[in-house]
Scaffold this active site. Structure first.
Site, PDB file in Angstrom:
ATOM      1  CD1 TRP A 144      40.261  48.198  37.189  1.00  0.00           C
ATOM      2  CD2 TRP A 144      38.820  49.878  37.456  1.00  0.00           C
ATOM      3  NE1 TRP A 144      39.579  48.352  35.997  1.00  0.00           N
ATOM      4  CE2 TRP A 144      38.681  49.387  36.148  1.00  0.00           C
ATOM      5  CE3 TRP A 144      38.006  50.947  37.843  1.00  0.00           C
ATOM      6  CZ2 TRP A 144      37.777  49.903  35.220  1.00  0.00           C
ATOM      7  CZ3 TRP A 144      37.089  51.468  36.924  1.00  0.00           C
ATOM      8  CH2 TRP A 144      36.987  50.945  35.632  1.00  0.00           C
ATOM      9  CE  LYS A 168      45.832  40.691  40.112  1.00  0.00           C
ATOM     10  NZ  LYS A 168      46.033  42.154  40.010  1.00  0.00           N
ATOM     11  N   PRO A 169      44.637  42.422  44.347  1.00  0.00           N
ATOM     12  CG  PRO A 169      45.388  44.409  45.352  1.00  0.00           C
ATOM     13  CD  PRO A 169      45.719  42.936  45.211  1.00  0.00           C
ATOM     14  CB  ALA A 170      42.542  46.198  40.049  1.00  0.00           C
ATOM     15  N   GLY A 222      35.960  40.451  37.322  1.00  0.00           N
ATOM     16  CA  GLY A 222      36.648  41.229  36.301  1.00  0.00           C
ATOM     17  C   GLY A 222      36.002  40.985  34.958  1.00  0.00           C
ATOM     18  CB  SER A 223      37.208  41.722  31.574  1.00  0.00           C
ATOM     19  OG  SER A 223      38.413  41.008  31.606  1.00  0.00           O
ATOM     20  CD  GLU A 244      29.507  37.470  40.818  1.00  0.00           C
ATOM     21  OE1 GLU A 244      28.861  38.077  39.940  1.00  0.00           O
ATOM     22  OE2 GLU A 244      28.987  36.666  41.592  1.00  0.00           O
ATOM     23  CG  LEU A 245      33.046  36.666  34.423  1.00  0.00           C
ATOM     24  CD1 LEU A 245      33.085  35.570  33.372  1.00  0.00           C
ATOM     25  CD2 LEU A 245      34.451  36.988  34.916  1.00  0.00           C
ATOM     26  CB  CYS A 278      29.534  44.452  36.399  1.00  0.00           C
ATOM     27  SG  CYS A 278      29.061  44.430  38.132  1.00  0.00           S
ATOM     28  CD  GLU A 379      31.366  45.323  30.845  1.00  0.00           C
ATOM     29  OE1 GLU A 379      32.401  44.697  30.533  1.00  0.00           O
ATOM     30  OE2 GLU A 379      30.874  45.276  31.982  1.00  0.00           O
TER      31      GLU A 379
HETATM   32  P1  NAP Z   1      40.115  42.791  34.250  1.00  0.00           P
HETATM   33  O1  NAP Z   1      41.040  43.466  33.333  1.00  0.00           O
HETATM   34  O2  NAP Z   1      39.600  41.451  33.881  1.00  0.00           O
HETATM   35  O3  NAP Z   1      40.834  42.760  35.663  1.00  0.00           O
HETATM   36  C1  NAP Z   1      40.231  42.215  36.816  1.00  0.00           C
HETATM   37  C2  NAP Z   1      41.304  41.670  37.724  1.00  0.00           C
HETATM   38  O4  NAP Z   1      41.946  40.589  37.055  1.00  0.00           O
HETATM   39  C3  NAP Z   1      42.411  42.678  38.043  1.00  0.00           C
HETATM   40  O5  NAP Z   1      42.889  42.444  39.345  1.00  0.00           O
HETATM   41  C4  NAP Z   1      43.460  42.329  37.007  1.00  0.00           C
HETATM   42  O6  NAP Z   1      44.768  42.736  37.351  1.00  0.00           O
HETATM   43  C5  NAP Z   1      43.343  40.824  37.004  1.00  0.00           C
HETATM   44  N1  NAP Z   1      43.909  40.182  35.817  1.00  0.00           N
HETATM   45  C6  NAP Z   1      43.982  40.642  34.556  1.00  0.00           C
HETATM   46  N2  NAP Z   1      44.614  39.741  33.768  1.00  0.00           N
HETATM   47  C7  NAP Z   1      44.940  38.682  34.559  1.00  0.00           C
HETATM   48  C8  NAP Z   1      45.624  37.458  34.363  1.00  0.00           C
HETATM   49  N3  NAP Z   1      46.102  37.124  33.159  1.00  0.00           N
HETATM   50  N4  NAP Z   1      45.792  36.630  35.405  1.00  0.00           N
HETATM   51  C9  NAP Z   1      45.319  36.961  36.628  1.00  0.00           C
HETATM   52  N5  NAP Z   1      44.676  38.111  36.890  1.00  0.00           N
HETATM   53  C10 NAP Z   1      44.477  38.963  35.874  1.00  0.00           C
HETATM   54  O7  NAP Z   1      38.827  43.675  34.527  1.00  0.00           O
HETATM   55  P2  NAP Z   1      38.790  45.184  34.996  1.00  0.00           P
HETATM   56  O8  NAP Z   1      38.953  46.026  33.809  1.00  0.00           O
HETATM   57  O9  NAP Z   1      39.696  45.421  36.149  1.00  0.00           O
HETATM   58  O10 NAP Z   1      37.323  45.263  35.580  1.00  0.00           O
HETATM   59  C11 NAP Z   1      36.248  45.605  34.813  1.00  0.00           C
HETATM   60  C12 NAP Z   1      35.442  44.371  34.452  1.00  0.00           C
HETATM   61  O11 NAP Z   1      34.987  43.747  35.654  1.00  0.00           O
HETATM   62  C13 NAP Z   1      34.191  44.712  33.681  1.00  0.00           C
HETATM   63  O12 NAP Z   1      34.001  43.810  32.637  1.00  0.00           O
HETATM   64  C14 NAP Z   1      33.096  44.584  34.738  1.00  0.00           C
HETATM   65  O13 NAP Z   1      31.816  44.326  34.184  1.00  0.00           O
HETATM   66  C15 NAP Z   1      33.606  43.469  35.572  1.00  0.00           C
HETATM   67  N6  NAP Z   1      33.006  43.495  36.922  1.00  0.00           N
HETATM   68  C16 NAP Z   1      32.098  42.536  37.225  1.00  0.00           C
HETATM   69  C17 NAP Z   1      31.490  42.545  38.469  1.00  0.00           C
HETATM   70  C18 NAP Z   1      30.477  41.507  38.814  1.00  0.00           C
HETATM   71  O14 NAP Z   1      30.168  41.366  39.989  1.00  0.00           O
HETATM   72  N7  NAP Z   1      29.944  40.758  37.852  1.00  0.00           N
HETATM   73  C19 NAP Z   1      31.822  43.532  39.407  1.00  0.00           C
HETATM   74  C20 NAP Z   1      32.761  44.498  39.054  1.00  0.00           C
HETATM   75  C21 NAP Z   1      33.351  44.453  37.804  1.00  0.00           C
HETATM   76  P3  NAP Z   1      45.360  44.127  36.765  1.00  0.00           P
HETATM   77  O15 NAP Z   1      44.478  45.199  37.297  1.00  0.00           O
HETATM   78  O16 NAP Z   1      46.723  44.186  37.294  1.00  0.00           O
HETATM   79  O17 NAP Z   1      45.298  44.033  35.273  1.00  0.00           O
END
Ligand code: NAP
Length: 476
Positions: A144, A168-170, A222-223, A244-245, A278, A379
């Site tokens: 998101w 699938k977006p957030a 994501g995370s 990309e975490l 991130c 983080e």
């Molecule tokens: P997240 O909780 O891991 O969510 C990311 C995406 O994964 C969302 O679409 C989420 O859906 C989905 N997701 C969560 N659990 C899942 C599962 N069990 N199966 C499939 N999909 C699942 O991370 P976030 O809080 O949205 O994003 C923040 C994180 O992203 C931070 O750690 C940040 O550093 C990292 N990030 C990294 C980069 C990069 O390029 N390295 C760029 C941007 C962000 P829901 O939203 O529905 O939970």
């Protein structure tokens, strides 16, 4: 949801709310997809792959060019949706849309230059040829915090390579994805080439992606925790993956740096997207000789920052995404203060002046932070800048590298030798030297260690969606 070229409701008929994080108000209802909708989307993407993968690079380039044009023409509309749904200031949202569009344009050009090669053979009667082939149907999961650019950073190279996509977006930013896909639809991509499944619960979507053998590539931003879980499951079918975490960037102010220049840089990059990036600096290592000048200048600039709705003029601190994000920031700040850190400014929720219904936290500076504190290890993803004083140059690299993350790092120095020594010694994928924005669509973005696998952007970004095929020909 957008499936096989049509706008669809969820099979279950369920919906969920998209919420404005600055006001807590519902903006719209969105279809709540599940495994059935995901399978329909994979059916469509699989059927579309047969023809899409056979189109010429010139045809695909033209589609991407059209998508770029439409995104630029609709920049204000997309930015408005992003500010309303994600909270970042309107100017930052416009910048993100431009960055998102740039991936479409850049890959529309790059795809024409993905050459195979011939390889000299050891036998005189033998020839080797190397070709690139699209991997197949791609499952993409996006976060998101950069809700539009993270979509095009995946979709542009995937389509350019000849793959089809289910995205699938957030849960927090489905409307940004819907508005983006409206433009993909307007570009008249053939049905099934791009598909969108919005959902409140990500689990069933992720499981379907992982269990369906037709998905040959999973790309996730994501995370780190979720990334690791998906990586383990993707291994069962040996799917191609990119991740990309999270990050935990050090920001180093050396003894020879100009402290004002360093402060100007850190104010911009630390509070970008309210710290929800991130590549956000999470540990500020400041040489002891610079501490007073740096902290005074930093505090005076941060105290002038205005929090509020991203639509208000002069606002640079938007809301955090939700209550959990606020709780995490509060927990880290309380832990640091309990363990001896000093609060320079901020340190609390903002609940007055119309901010009471949003998730606002004051831009915060902590000094005297040590390796025993949570904030030193975790983080943050919020507007908190923890300062660590250092004196011994030999310890600096060891401290900066002492993390399981390896995404971004920043160095401020006026000495070439120091700049090159730190650039070579830091174990991070993206390093800004006197530069707070070391990213561009043409430069591969990604991390080392637990910050991810693979790269997005640049020539490396399209290789993530291509398989290598080598032919050995005997002329005998
Ligand atoms: P997240 O909780 O891991 O969510 C990311 C995406 O994964 C969302 O679409 C989420 O859906 C989905 N997701 C969560 N659990 C899942 C599962 N069990 N199966 C499939 N999909 C699942 O991370 P976030 O809080 O949205 O994003 C923040 C994180 O992203 C931070 O750690 C940040 O550093 C990292 N990030 C990294 C980069 C990069 O390029 N390295 C760029 C941007 C962000 P829901 O939203 O529905 O939970």
């Amino acid at each position: 949801m957008y499936i096989n070229g049509k706008w669809e409701n969820a099979e279950s008929g369920k919906t969920f709310d998209s919420i404005n994080p600055a006001s807590g108000k519902t903006i719209a209802e969105v279809p709540d997809g599940d495994d059935r909708d995901t399978t329909r989307s994979i059916d469509a993407a699989d059927a579309a792959f047969k023809n899409w993968s056979k189109t010429t690079v010139y045809q695909r380039s033209e589609y991407l060019g059209k998508m770029y044009q439409l995104m630029i023409e609709n920049k204000d509309k997309l930015a408005h949706t992003m500010t309303e749904e994600q909270g970042k200031p309107l100017k930052a949202a416009r910048n993100e849309v431009q960055y998102a569009a740039d991936f479409l344009l850049w890959y529309s050009e790059e795809v024409k230059r993905v050459y195979g090669r011939t390889i000299p053979a050891p036998r005189p009667d033998q020839r080797f040829v190397l070709n690139y082939n699209p991997v197949g149907v791609v499952a993409a999961i996006t976060p998101w915090n950069y809700p539009i650019s993270m979509i095009t950073r995946k979709v542009a190279p995937a389509l350019a390579a000849g793959c089809t996509v289910v995205l699938k977006p957030a849960e927090a930013t489905p409307l940004c994805a819907v508005e983006t896909f409206k433009l993909f639809a307007e570009a008249q991509l053939p049905p099934g080439v791009v598909n969108l499944v919005t959902a409140k619960h990500p689990g069933p979507i992720g499981e379907t992606f992982l269990e369906d053998k037709r998905i040959r590539k999973l790309t996730f931003t994501g995370s780190t925790d979720v990334g690791k879980m998906l990586a383990q499951q993707a291994a069962v079918q040996m799917k191609r993956t990119s991740f990309e975490l999270g990050g935990h960037a050090p920001f180093i102010v050396c003894k020879d740096a100009d402290p004002v220049k360093a402060v100007k840089g850190v104010v911009l990059v630390k509070f970008l997207n309210t710290g929800q990036a991130c590549i956000s600096p999470n540990r500020l290592y400041v040489h002891k000789s610079q501490m007073d000048a740096f902290v005074n200048e930093f505090a005076s600039r941060v105290e002038r920052m205005k929090a509020g709705s991203g639509f208000e003029e002069g606002v640079s601190i938007g809301p955090l995404v939700n209550e959990n994000a606020l709780l995490k920031v509060e927990r880290q700040v309380a832990d640091a203060l309990d363990n001896g850190a000093e609060l320079v400014t901020g340190g609390k929720r903002l609940v007055n002046d119309g901010l009471e219904n949003g998730h606002f936290f004051a831009p915060t500076i902590l000094k005297g932070v040590t390796s025993e504190m949570l904030i030193y290890r975790e983080e943050t993803f919020g507007p908190v800048a923890p300062i660590i004083e250092y004196g011994d140059e030999d310890d600096l690299l060891m401290m900066a590298n002492d993390t399981h993350y390896g995404l971004a790092a920043y160095v401020y120095t006026d000495k070439l030798t120091t700049a090159m020594t730190l650039f070579e010694g830091l174990n991070f994928g993206i390093i800004g030297i006197n530069d707070i924005n070391p990213t561009a669509v043409a430069a591969p973005f990604g991390g080392m260690k637990e910050s991810g696998l693979g790269r997005e952007g640049g020539p490396e970004g399209i290789l993530e969606y291509l398989d290598i095929k080598v032919g050995g020909f005997s002329l005998r």
